[in-house]
Motif scaffolding. Structure first.
Motif, PDB file in Angstrom:
ATOM      1  N   GLN A  25      45.721  39.796  44.275  1.00 57.31           N
ATOM      2  CA  GLN A  25      45.014  39.170  43.410  1.00 57.31           C
ATOM      3  C   GLN A  25      43.775  39.210  43.644  1.00 57.31           C
ATOM      4  O   GLN A  25      42.950  39.161  42.611  1.00 57.31           O
ATOM      5  CB  GLN A  25      45.698  37.662  43.214  1.00 57.31           C
ATOM      6  N   GLN A  26      43.245  38.890  45.159  1.00 53.94           N
ATOM      7  CA  GLN A  26      41.887  38.828  45.464  1.00 53.94           C
ATOM      8  C   GLN A  26      41.129  40.167  44.972  1.00 53.94           C
ATOM      9  O   GLN A  26      39.932  40.267  44.441  1.00 53.94           O
ATOM     10  CB  GLN A  26      41.623  38.398  46.611  1.00 53.94           C
ATOM     11  N   GLU A  27      41.618  41.067  45.028  1.00 47.19           N
ATOM     12  CA  GLU A  27      41.228  42.406  44.993  1.00 47.19           C
ATOM     13  C   GLU A  27      40.975  42.941  43.536  1.00 47.19           C
ATOM     14  O   GLU A  27      40.147  43.427  42.986  1.00 47.19           O
ATOM     15  CB  GLU A  27      42.276  43.625  45.576  1.00 47.19           C
ATOM     16  N   MET A  28      42.096  42.189  42.729  1.00 45.34           N
ATOM     17  CA  MET A  28      41.990  42.489  41.495  1.00 45.34           C
ATOM     18  C   MET A  28      40.857  41.565  40.791  1.00 45.34           C
ATOM     19  O   MET A  28      39.978  42.142  39.735  1.00 45.34           O
ATOM     20  CB  MET A  28      43.225  42.018  40.440  1.00 45.34           C
ATOM     21  N   GLU A  29      40.695  40.484  41.177  1.00 46.91           N
ATOM     22  CA  GLU A  29      39.567  39.593  40.925  1.00 46.91           C
ATOM     23  C   GLU A  29      38.288  40.122  41.193  1.00 46.91           C
ATOM     24  O   GLU A  29      37.169  39.996  40.137  1.00 46.91           O
ATOM     25  CB  GLU A  29      39.621  38.150  41.396  1.00 46.91           C
ATOM     26  N   LYS A  30      38.048  40.958  42.413  1.00 48.16           N
ATOM     27  CA  LYS A  30      36.903  41.209  42.711  1.00 48.16           C
ATOM     28  C   LYS A  30      36.540  42.596  41.752  1.00 48.16           C
ATOM     29  O   LYS A  30      35.216  42.797  41.585  1.00 48.16           O
ATOM     30  CB  LYS A  30      36.830  41.910  44.034  1.00 48.16           C
ATOM     31  N   ALA A  31      37.529  43.204  41.207  1.00 49.19           N
ATOM     32  CA  ALA A  31      37.208  44.167  40.089  1.00 49.19           C
ATOM     33  C   ALA A  31      36.446  43.685  38.889  1.00 49.19           C
ATOM     34  O   ALA A  31      35.823  44.530  38.332  1.00 49.19           O
ATOM     35  CB  ALA A  31      38.375  45.103  39.648  1.00 49.19           C
ATOM     36  N   VAL A  32      36.499  42.523  38.663  1.00 52.04           N
ATOM     37  CA  VAL A  32      35.912  41.782  37.494  1.00 52.04           C
ATOM     38  C   VAL A  32      34.637  41.191  37.685  1.00 52.04           C
ATOM     39  O   VAL A  32      34.197  40.644  36.732  1.00 52.04           O
ATOM     40  CB  VAL A  32      37.007  41.025  36.568  1.00 52.04           C
ATOM     41  N   VAL A  33      34.479  40.828  38.809  1.00 53.27           N
ATOM     42  CA  VAL A  33      33.204  40.217  39.225  1.00 53.27           C
ATOM     43  C   VAL A  33      32.083  40.859  38.758  1.00 53.27           C
ATOM     44  O   VAL A  33      31.385  39.991  38.146  1.00 53.27           O
ATOM     45  CB  VAL A  33      33.136  39.881  40.749  1.00 53.27           C
TER      46      VAL A  33
END
Length: 157
Positions: free
Chosen positions: A82-90
């Motif tokens: 989930q953190q990796e997916m969030e980093k993609a939209v940062v």
């Protein structure tokens, strides 16, 4: 399967990522508001969020995948994904935030990372609630407006 994925969580995340990308492609990209009116900025964000949540109504399998994701997000492996997916939209969120700050729709007195964390946290709470409560289509615009209004009050100057 283990040739392509590290485990079940990785496969689950891949399927969810692909399905979300397809839904966003069907909904259309969100263009960062370019105007200079704070009200228009927030209105565009609200309209896009409503489009995404309405699209989930027509994709019950994706909604079920996301509900499963939410339920399983307490596991360390799922939290990492989930953190990796969030980093993609940062990067996109940083551009939206900078645009909002430039036009006076978003406060500038706090670090951008904190503002993004606040928006993400509130957004996750909203998404979780909407996905688990499954409000009817008639109530969705009112709920989205109220929810985006809360984010706006937290982030506006």
């Amino acid at each position: 399967m283990y040739y392509y994925f590290d485990g079940k969580e990785d496969l689950y995340a891949h399927v969810l990522r692909v399905e979300l990308e397809q839904m966003i492609a069907r909904t259309g990209p969100f263009d960062i508001p370019a105007g200079s009116d704070p009200d228009a900025f927030w209105s565009e964000l609200e309209n896009y969020y409503l489009q995404l949540m309405s699209a989930l109504e027509t994709a019950p399998q994706l909604a079920a995948l996301i509900r499963g994701w939410i339920a399983a997000s307490a596991t360390p492996a799922m939290q990492q994904i989930q953190q990796e997916m969030e980093k993609a939209v940062v990067p996109w969120m940083e551009r939206v935030l900078a645009t909002g700050q430039r036009i006076g729709a978003v406060r500038t007195d706090l670090p951008s990372g904190l503002l993004i964390a606040i928006a993400v946290g509130m957004g996750q709470a909203m998404d979780t609630w909407l996905l688990t409560q499954s409000p009817n289509a008639a109530n969705l615009p009112r709920l989205i407006s109220a929810l985006v209004g809360m984010i706006r009050r937290a982030l506006e100057p």
